[in-house]
Design a protein around this motif. Structure first.
Motif, short mmCIF file in Angstrom:
data_model
loop_
_atom_site.label_atom_id
_atom_site.label_comp_id
_atom_site.label_asym_id
_atom_site.label_seq_id
_atom_site.Cartn_x
_atom_site.Cartn_y
_atom_site.Cartn_z
N ASP A 29 0.81 -1.23 0.00
CA ASP A 29 0.00 0.00 0.00
C ASP A 29 0.84 1.27 0.00
O ASP A 29 0.30 2.36 -0.18
CB ASP A 29 -0.94 0.02 1.20
CG ASP A 29 -1.96 -1.11 1.14
OD1 ASP A 29 -2.30 -1.54 0.02
OD2 ASP A 29 -2.40 -1.57 2.21
N ALA A 30 2.14 1.15 0.20
CA ALA A 30 3.01 2.33 0.23
C ALA A 30 3.11 2.93 -1.16
O ALA A 30 3.39 2.24 -2.13
CB ALA A 30 4.40 1.95 0.74
N LYS A 31 2.85 4.21 -1.24
CA LYS A 31 2.90 4.90 -2.54
C LYS A 31 4.21 5.64 -2.76
O LYS A 31 4.59 5.94 -3.88
CB LYS A 31 1.72 5.86 -2.65
CG LYS A 31 0.39 5.18 -2.43
CD LYS A 31 -0.61 5.60 -3.44
CE LYS A 31 -1.97 5.02 -3.24
NZ LYS A 31 -2.08 3.61 -3.16
N THR A 32 4.90 5.96 -1.66
CA THR A 32 6.16 6.69 -1.73
C THR A 32 7.20 5.97 -0.87
O THR A 32 6.91 5.54 0.23
CB THR A 32 6.00 8.13 -1.22
OG1 THR A 32 4.97 8.77 -1.98
CG2 THR A 32 7.29 8.92 -1.38
N VAL A 33 8.41 5.88 -1.42
CA VAL A 33 9.53 5.25 -0.72
C VAL A 33 10.58 6.33 -0.45
O VAL A 33 10.89 7.12 -1.33
CB VAL A 33 10.16 4.13 -1.59
CG1 VAL A 33 11.39 3.55 -0.94
CG2 VAL A 33 9.13 3.06 -1.90
N ILE A 34 11.08 6.35 0.78
CA ILE A 34 12.16 7.28 1.14
C ILE A 34 13.38 6.46 1.52
O ILE A 34 13.30 5.61 2.41
CB ILE A 34 11.75 8.22 2.29
CG1 ILE A 34 10.53 9.04 1.87
CG2 ILE A 34 12.91 9.12 2.69
CD1 ILE A 34 9.95 9.88 2.97
N ASP A 35 14.49 6.70 0.84
CA ASP A 35 15.74 5.99 1.13
C ASP A 35 16.79 7.02 1.53
O ASP A 35 17.36 7.70 0.68
CB ASP A 35 16.19 5.20 -0.10
CG ASP A 35 17.40 4.33 0.19
OD1 ASP A 35 17.94 4.39 1.31
OD2 ASP A 35 17.82 3.59 -0.72
N PRO A 36 17.06 7.16 2.84
CA PRO A 36 18.01 8.19 3.29
C PRO A 36 19.47 7.84 3.05
O PRO A 36 20.34 8.67 3.27
CB PRO A 36 17.70 8.29 4.79
CG PRO A 36 17.16 6.96 5.16
CD PRO A 36 16.42 6.47 3.95
#
Length: 79
Positions: A29-36
């Motif tokens: 269900d995640a629409k956005t991924v953040i990879d720091p």
């Protein structure tokens, strides 16, 4: 896939895109991924290939440039 088996290593800790797609499958269900710690962008490429938006951050400018170049290439997903 042959293209991933012959992948070019852009970063000493680069992960296979197939592995990153598998990891993303646990959050359908995640629409956005953040990879720091995006490095050369394998998570970002996997996110793009699975139809998600992504934000990548890295302290090394050269890796940000590599990730941007990889993302500018079209992703073909043969199922």
């Amino acid at each position: 896939r042959a293209s991933e088996m012959n992948m070019q290593n852009y970063n000493p800790t680069q992960k296979p895109i197939a592995l990153m797609k598998w990891c993303l499958s646990f959050t359908p269900d995640a629409k956005t991924v953040i990879d720091p710690f995006c490095g050369s962008g394998s998570v970002l490429v996997a996110a793009k290939a699975t139809g998600r938006q992504a934000i990548g951050i890295d302290i090394e400018e050269k890796y940000c440039e590599i990730a941007a170049k990889r993302l500018s290439q079209e992703v073909l997903d043969f199922k």
